[in-house]
Design an enzyme around this catalytic site. Sequence first.
Site, PDB file in Angstrom:
ATOM      1  N   LEU A 685       0.837  -1.209   0.000  1.00 51.46           N
ATOM      2  CA  LEU A 685       0.000   0.000   0.000  1.00 51.46           C
ATOM      3  C   LEU A 685       0.868   1.253   0.000  1.00 51.46           C
ATOM      4  O   LEU A 685       1.728   1.432   0.862  1.00 51.46           O
ATOM      5  CB  LEU A 685      -0.897   0.006   1.239  1.00 51.46           C
ATOM      6  CG  LEU A 685      -1.866   1.192   1.330  1.00 51.46           C
ATOM      7  CD1 LEU A 685      -2.990   1.038   0.311  1.00 51.46           C
ATOM      8  CD2 LEU A 685      -2.418   1.329   2.737  1.00 51.46           C
ATOM      9  N   HIS A 686       0.658   2.113  -0.969  1.00 45.91           N
ATOM     10  CA  HIS A 686       1.424   3.362  -1.001  1.00 45.91           C
ATOM     11  C   HIS A 686       0.565   4.528  -1.430  1.00 45.91           C
ATOM     12  O   HIS A 686      -0.256   4.419  -2.332  1.00 45.91           O
ATOM     13  CB  HIS A 686       2.660   3.227  -1.899  1.00 45.91           C
ATOM     14  CG  HIS A 686       2.380   2.758  -3.294  1.00 45.91           C
ATOM     15  ND1 HIS A 686       2.137   1.431  -3.605  1.00 45.91           N
ATOM     16  CD2 HIS A 686       2.296   3.437  -4.464  1.00 45.91           C
ATOM     17  CE1 HIS A 686       1.928   1.314  -4.905  1.00 45.91           C
ATOM     18  NE2 HIS A 686       2.008   2.518  -5.462  1.00 45.91           N
TER      19      HIS A 686
END
Length: 789
Positions: A685-686
């Site tokens: 997740l970014h």
Amino acid sequence: MYPAGGGSASAPPPPAESTGVGAKAKQDEESGGKPVMVVLVGPPGSGKSTFAEAVLAGSAAGRPWVRVCQDTIGNNKAGTKIQCLKAAADALKEGESVFIDRCNMDREQRTDFVKLGSTLHADVHAISLELPAKVCISRAVSRTGHEGNLQGGKAALVVNRMLQKKETPLLTEGFTRIMFCNDDSDIKKAVDLYSSLGSSDSLPSGVFGQKSKGPVQVGIMKFLKKADSSSVEKSSDPKLTLSERKPEHQDAVSKEENVEAGDCSIEVKEELNEKAENRKQAKGSGSYDIGSHTLAFPSISTADFQFDLDRASDIIVESAADFLRKYNNLRLVLVDLSKKSRILSLVKDKAAKKRIDSSRFFTFVGDITQLLSKGGLQCNVIANAANWRLKPGGGGVNAAIFNAGGEALQHATKKCADTLRPGSSVVVSVPSTSPLHQQEGVTHVIHVLGPNMNPMRPDYLKNDYTKGCKILREAYNSLFENFASTVQSYMRKQNNDSVADKAAASVITPSDSKMKREGSHESERMKKHKSFQPILTSKKQHEGPGSNALNRSGTSLGSSDAPNQATEAGNKNSGAVAGKSWGSWAQALYELAMHPDKYKNSDSILEISDEFVVLKDLYPKAKKHVLVISRMNGLDSLADVKKEHLPLLRKMHSAGVKWAQKFLEEDASLVFRLGYHSVPSMRQLHLHIISQDFNSASLKNKKHWNSFTTSFFRDSVDVIVEIEQHGSTTTSSDDKVLAMELRCHRCRSAHPNIPKLKSHIANCKSPFPSYLLQKNRLLSSSTEHMDCT
DNA sequence: GTTCTAGAAC
DNA sequence: GTTCTAGAAC
């Protein structure tokens, strides 16, 4: 009898004998046949002339057709609308049917033709050619060689402006029938339909087809060429009509969305045929089942609860607009019994002003419990303006719905909840034994309770509209979100029945997209057991010797704090969760998140905390582009995010804001947006923090552009709210969004390719769409500090 | 995610 | 001939 409208003309009526055209037509009129006036609507390059020529050439059913074309009517001079009106009148008087071949982009341009048609007792139809701007532009531009008064880019500009100014034709203008054609198959069907229209046939009234939202249909060009190559050359006159050159068109201001304004209110009619048509439309000759994607809802709180109509209509329109932006393929219909409904007309006007896509949000006059049987409108999900006890009775919509639902609905409701608080809603699955299910195809009722301004009813708010508006907003948000999740679970079910079901692609839920990936990469995963690609290797090359480039130092991971170390080797290619497939190249961020210490000396690492790493994007798509990467193992993408991750999301958001503010101190002209990709390419997740100049050599293709400027990009603020309210996110974007035509993120103008888009955005000074200006979605030097904690 | 490249579009 | 896109490979 008439050929099937909207669909294929499978049974053309018998050809009429060939007597003199005028005389024959008069005879037809006597026997019930009416001439038809078809007002073609579309910008230059949309294929209006080709359409008319194709019908003229292909008409074998005996109906005499005339094409009135403003481009050619003036004998090498620019034609006028007056000339067209006269020619149309002459033809109609002769009993001939007419195509009005001019752009007819706004209501004003169409009014006189509609009037003329009605006066002369013709059926007045509109056919709106909804081709992607790109196609129209490329056609219009390519024609300038013939004419010369519009050169390349200028033609594109004109088409764009016309599209922005466009008003969708409405039944309320006086058309008896409106058809939207989005692609080659729609056009072919329409050409066939009109070609096969015998002189005594008529077509059913109503609105057919949907406004296009999808990517460019390449096939359209092929069809148009094939349909009549000679007429394309001959009739697609490059010259724009006078009306198109009128200054008001040139002055068209870019608006938030390049969608048409207006309402698409469909009158409730009793004709069986029309119902069949609508049903066909609802059942989805298109890519998905519209009925299951449509929510019909009454206005909440404005009847018995006496909520102010003006405020309520604002809230309805705003909530609907937000919702439609969020979910690509869902449709909302506001329903009221009375034609004179004030709330319907208020909402209609406001939606038109906001240029909300009228094919996805419209008003409907009819009984919400008989939409399919009486109105031919299929809505599998309907909302109920419920009372707090969730009990039948009390009159109005509530009584009607419980009545129509029968005891089965009462029981089902009781199982779900006993009471409802104002501002909330509850979904009830309608049992198949319920008449509502059996007769109307309603699979779910969502009970909603709104704020009450009626002193005689519970929870009276004493005219406190601050509170009231807040509660009404909550009510609609709750209703719409519940609707979205209902559709998702429905699609999931469908998916289980048929994984290949194309419908699944239309609303991709987190789990849907996961399933899709798993399915399609199964074999790929097997073959991808190559060694792990070092993180950011190209960076090392770019930076040259002595740099602190990030790369993986050998095979041993060394660190013992990675919880999944033992299994990491096995997970390298598949990711840690549910066997999801990630290519080796897609694991760089994951690697960094798990072992940031290894890269702590890199210039690219801006910050490392226990929960996230802030990294300069190696291939920045704008002047400033950084990533806040979560360090939580197993959290691969938005699809994995749950309520328990909210604190992390908020921290990542705050970190993003902090860095954006740092950059703003260096360059106050920047504007930042924070968000996630719906379906990221890289594992882990970014959060993207990206300046909105998009001035970067690394931004190279359509996918790059669309991943930051369409609904594929989910604003961090919205994600957080969605998780708070809903517990998970819905990623409504799919490959279609990434393949969409290129539009400026500020003025929404369309551009044929990346270089042209880039040169446009370098100079575009239009304000950002209002959607982005709300809720701190954009961060600039003038934005006050925002925080989600 | 990027790079490479065939072939379509100009 | 040159520019640009899109798909495959990585």
